[in-house]
Design a protein around this motif. Structure first.
Motif, PDB file in Angstrom:
ATOM      1  N   THR A 292     -70.226  54.150   5.877  1.00 47.33           N
ATOM      2  CA  THR A 292     -70.071  55.593   5.793  1.00 47.33           C
ATOM      3  C   THR A 292     -69.589  55.968   4.405  1.00 47.33           C
ATOM      4  N   GLN A 293     -69.657  57.266   4.087  1.00 47.36           N
ATOM      5  CA  GLN A 293     -69.172  57.730   2.797  1.00 47.36           C
ATOM      6  C   GLN A 293     -67.729  58.203   2.917  1.00 47.36           C
ATOM      7  N   ALA A 294     -66.878  57.709   2.073  1.00 49.03           N
ATOM      8  CA  ALA A 294     -65.474  58.113   2.092  1.00 49.03           C
ATOM      9  C   ALA A 294     -65.360  59.603   1.814  1.00 49.03           C
ATOM     10  N   GLY A 295     -64.584  60.293   2.659  1.00 51.44           N
ATOM     11  CA  GLY A 295     -64.354  61.717   2.453  1.00 51.44           C
ATOM     12  C   GLY A 295     -65.401  62.625   3.052  1.00 51.44           C
ATOM     13  N   TYR A 296     -66.356  62.062   3.792  1.00 51.49           N
ATOM     14  CA  TYR A 296     -67.385  62.906   4.409  1.00 51.49           C
ATOM     15  C   TYR A 296     -67.664  62.409   5.824  1.00 51.49           C
ATOM     16  N   GLY A 297     -67.824  63.358   6.748  1.00 51.92           N
ATOM     17  CA  GLY A 297     -68.148  63.004   8.124  1.00 51.92           C
ATOM     18  C   GLY A 297     -66.964  62.398   8.863  1.00 51.92           C
ATOM     19  N   ALA A 298     -67.266  61.514   9.799  1.00 54.06           N
ATOM     20  CA  ALA A 298     -66.224  60.900  10.627  1.00 54.06           C
ATOM     21  C   ALA A 298     -65.288  60.060   9.764  1.00 54.06           C
ATOM     22  N   ALA A 299     -64.001  60.180  10.014  1.00 48.09           N
ATOM     23  CA  ALA A 299     -63.005  59.426   9.250  1.00 48.09           C
ATOM     24  C   ALA A 299     -63.070  57.952   9.614  1.00 48.09           C
ATOM     25  N   ALA A 300     -62.788  57.109   8.633  1.00 48.71           N
ATOM     26  CA  ALA A 300     -62.821  55.669   8.868  1.00 48.71           C
ATOM     27  C   ALA A 300     -61.845  55.262   9.965  1.00 48.71           C
ATOM     28  N   SER A 301     -60.736  55.983  10.080  1.00 44.06           N
ATOM     29  CA  SER A 301     -59.740  55.646  11.097  1.00 44.06           C
ATOM     30  C   SER A 301     -60.287  55.802  12.513  1.00 44.06           C
ATOM     31  N   SER A 302     -61.277  56.694  12.695  1.00 43.98           N
ATOM     32  CA  SER A 302     -61.885  56.869  14.014  1.00 43.98           C
ATOM     33  C   SER A 302     -63.032  55.900  14.249  1.00 43.98           C
ATOM     34  N   LEU A 303     -63.479  55.241  13.190  1.00 45.95           N
ATOM     35  CA  LEU A 303     -64.600  54.310  13.290  1.00 45.95           C
ATOM     36  C   LEU A 303     -64.143  52.864  13.418  1.00 45.95           C
ATOM     37  N   ASP A 304     -63.009  52.552  12.819  1.00 47.81           N
ATOM     38  CA  ASP A 304     -62.507  51.170  12.841  1.00 47.81           C
ATOM     39  C   ASP A 304     -62.343  50.597  14.243  1.00 47.81           C
ATOM     40  N   PRO A 305     -61.904  51.403  15.235  1.00 48.02           N
ATOM     41  CA  PRO A 305     -61.804  50.825  16.589  1.00 48.02           C
ATOM     42  C   PRO A 305     -63.157  50.439  17.183  1.00 48.02           C
ATOM     43  N   ILE A 306     -64.228  51.011  16.668  1.00 46.15           N
ATOM     44  CA  ILE A 306     -65.571  50.714  17.174  1.00 46.15           C
ATOM     45  C   ILE A 306     -66.114  49.437  16.534  1.00 46.15           C
ATOM     46  N   ALA A 307     -65.967  49.358  15.190  1.00 45.27           N
ATOM     47  CA  ALA A 307     -66.469  48.199  14.449  1.00 45.27           C
ATOM     48  C   ALA A 307     -65.852  48.206  13.059  1.00 45.27           C
ATOM     49  N   PRO A 308     -65.848  47.073  12.387  1.00 49.35           N
ATOM     50  CA  PRO A 308     -65.389  47.050  10.996  1.00 49.35           C
ATOM     51  C   PRO A 308     -66.163  48.089  10.187  1.00 49.35           C
ATOM     52  N   THR A 309     -65.463  48.844   9.365  1.00 56.52           N
ATOM     53  CA  THR A 309     -66.067  49.980   8.661  1.00 56.52           C
ATOM     54  C   THR A 309     -65.871  49.869   7.158  1.00 56.52           C
ATOM     55  N   LEU A 310     -66.962  50.100   6.423  1.00 59.84           N
ATOM     56  CA  LEU A 310     -66.899  50.238   4.976  1.00 59.84           C
ATOM     57  C   LEU A 310     -67.085  51.717   4.654  1.00 59.84           C
ATOM     58  N   ALA A 311     -66.032  52.365   4.208  1.00 60.98           N
ATOM     59  CA  ALA A 311     -66.094  53.771   3.790  1.00 60.98           C
ATOM     60  C   ALA A 311     -66.074  53.787   2.266  1.00 60.98           C
ATOM     61  N   LEU A 312     -67.233  53.961   1.673  1.00 62.87           N
ATOM     62  CA  LEU A 312     -67.372  53.821   0.222  1.00 62.87           C
ATOM     63  C   LEU A 312     -67.454  55.182  -0.461  1.00 62.87           C
ATOM     64  N   PRO A 313     -66.742  55.371  -1.559  1.00 57.09           N
ATOM     65  CA  PRO A 313     -66.766  56.652  -2.273  1.00 57.09           C
ATOM     66  C   PRO A 313     -68.063  56.834  -3.056  1.00 57.09           C
ATOM     67  N   LEU A 314     -68.453  58.085  -3.220  1.00 60.80           N
ATOM     68  CA  LEU A 314     -69.650  58.399  -4.004  1.00 60.80           C
ATOM     69  C   LEU A 314     -69.436  59.648  -4.851  1.00 60.80           C
ATOM     70  N   PHE A 315     -69.034  60.726  -4.208  1.00 65.21           N
ATOM     71  CA  PHE A 315     -68.730  61.961  -4.942  1.00 65.21           C
ATOM     72  C   PHE A 315     -67.217  62.164  -4.909  1.00 65.21           C
ATOM     73  N   THR A 316     -66.607  62.011  -6.069  1.00 61.81           N
ATOM     74  CA  THR A 316     -65.153  62.040  -6.193  1.00 61.81           C
ATOM     75  C   THR A 316     -64.765  62.895  -7.394  1.00 61.81           C
ATOM     76  N   PRO A 317     -63.476  63.132  -7.606  1.00 62.44           N
ATOM     77  CA  PRO A 317     -63.039  63.873  -8.800  1.00 62.44           C
ATOM     78  C   PRO A 317     -63.459  63.205 -10.112  1.00 62.44           C
ATOM     79  N   GLU A 318     -63.775  61.927 -10.073  1.00 56.31           N
ATOM     80  CA  GLU A 318     -64.259  61.236 -11.269  1.00 56.31           C
ATOM     81  C   GLU A 318     -65.598  61.803 -11.735  1.00 56.31           C
ATOM     82  N   ARG A 319     -66.393  62.323 -10.769  1.00 57.26           N
ATOM     83  CA  ARG A 319     -67.674  62.978 -11.050  1.00 57.26           C
ATOM     84  C   ARG A 319     -68.656  62.037 -11.752  1.00 57.26           C
ATOM     85  N   ARG A 320     -68.718  60.811 -11.248  1.00 51.09           N
ATOM     86  CA  ARG A 320     -69.686  59.836 -11.765  1.00 51.09           C
ATOM     87  C   ARG A 320     -70.359  59.141 -10.583  1.00 51.09           C
ATOM     88  N   PRO A 321     -71.193  59.857  -9.836  1.00 49.34           N
ATOM     89  CA  PRO A 321     -71.764  59.274  -8.615  1.00 49.34           C
ATOM     90  C   PRO A 321     -72.638  58.045  -8.854  1.00 49.34           C
TER      91      PRO A 321
END
Length: 319
Positions: free
Chosen positions: A128-157
């Motif tokens: 999943t994308q970090a900061g968008y959609g379902a939070a990683a905390s709600s996904l971790d109980p289902i399965a191991p989750t990689l929440a990776l950033p893409l659009f951030t204040p760094e502004r270098r997607p």
């Protein structure tokens, strides 16, 4: 080791089963998970036998659920088919390439996936994308989750897309595929940049129409801006815009950039606008400095960046 059912199946031809048979080995746990009736069991076996060999293997292998299209296209770039993706059918219309196979399960909205369905699929990994959609905390109980950033204040997607590709590859032991794709990506951008040596150097105003009067203009912080930078092309739009690097404005924004070449992402302006005096008075339109390109996914990762660069490069070569 799982117990396995051994089934003799005939090959059907002209409505009859012929004499040729195949020995099919099916894991018991696969059948149990799907709670098949006798009739649906038979249908499932037939469907399984008609699957491509690679898909058969993956039916009992990796079950990766992807809640963001950027990471879905990244997974495909690593030569792994996702088991389930949010808004799968819409992906095929908006992202287009890399193509999402028809059999991928649709998990509902990207912003609000079907959590019950996701849980029932028992994925071994969720992307999943970090900061968008379902939070990683709600996904971790289902399965191991990689929440990776893409659009951030760094502004270098694009930089984060490259890091995401590497992270996913390391998690799934796909480092050689990541190396190959990265090399092809860099080579592709270099070739496109070389092909544009004769371009007149005009800055580009990249827009997508929201309606007949409003449009999104892509600038700093957008994936498209990162691609322009890699290609050595100038952008006419310098406003920071929103979290994803685009600004929503009226037609006057085009008029305020009279020297720019206008790049319109399909679908273009409506016919009512195209025939109006207002549209014809825009300098870029009046001087035939408008190119139209196929839809590309601005919220994507490396595959979308390469698709945008390729389509834009071809359009500018004939501009």
């Amino acid at each position: 080791m799982h117990r396995r059912h051994r089934l003799l199946l005939g090959r059907r031809a002209h409505g009859l089963w012929d004499a040729e048979v195949q020995l099919v080995t099916v894991p018991v746990n696969y059948l149990a998970k799907h709670a098949l009736s006798r009739r649906s069991f038979s249908a499932a076996i037939v469907a399984f036998m008609t699957m491509p060999r690679r898909s058969r293997a993956e039916a009992f292998g990796r079950r990766i659920a992807v809640l963001d299209w950027a990471w879905a296209e990244t997974l495909l770039a690593l030569d792994i088919e996702p088991y389930a993706v949010t808004e799968a059918s819409l992906y095929r219309e908006r992202v287009v390439s890399p193509r999402l196979p028809d059999g991928v399960i649709d998990l509902g909205l990207r912003s609000w996936p079907n959590m019950e369905l996701l849980k029932s699929l028992r994925p071994e990994l969720i992307l999943t994308q970090a900061g968008y959609g379902a939070a990683a905390s709600s996904l971790d109980p289902i399965a191991p989750t990689l929440a990776l950033p893409l659009f951030t204040p760094e502004r270098r997607p694009l930089k984060l897309a490259e890091a995401g590709l590497r992270t996913i590859a390391e998690r799934l032991a796909r480092e050689p595929q990541a190396d190959a794709f990265t090399a092809a990506f860099d080579r592709g951008l270099a070739e496109i940049r070389d092909s544009l040596r004769s371009y007149d150097g005009r800055p580009l105003l990249i827009v997508k129409f929201a309606d007949d009067r409003l449009l999104d203009i892509y600038g700093p912080g957008s994936l498209f801006q990162d691609v322009l930078d890699r290609l050595g092309l100038a952008s006419a739009w310098t406003e920071a815009g929103n979290h994803w690097g685009f600004s929503t404005s009226g037609l006057d924004a085009i008029a305020r950039n009279p020297d720019a070449r206008l790049v319109i992402i399909e679908p273009g302006p409506p016919e009512t606008l195209l025939g109006s005096d207002l549209w014809k008075a825009i300098p870029a339109v009046r001087e035939n400095r408008v190119v139209t390109i196929e839809p590309t996914w601005v919220f994507g990762a490396m595959p979308s960046a390469l698709r945008f660069a390729t389509i834009l490069g071809k359009a500018l070569q004939s501009a």
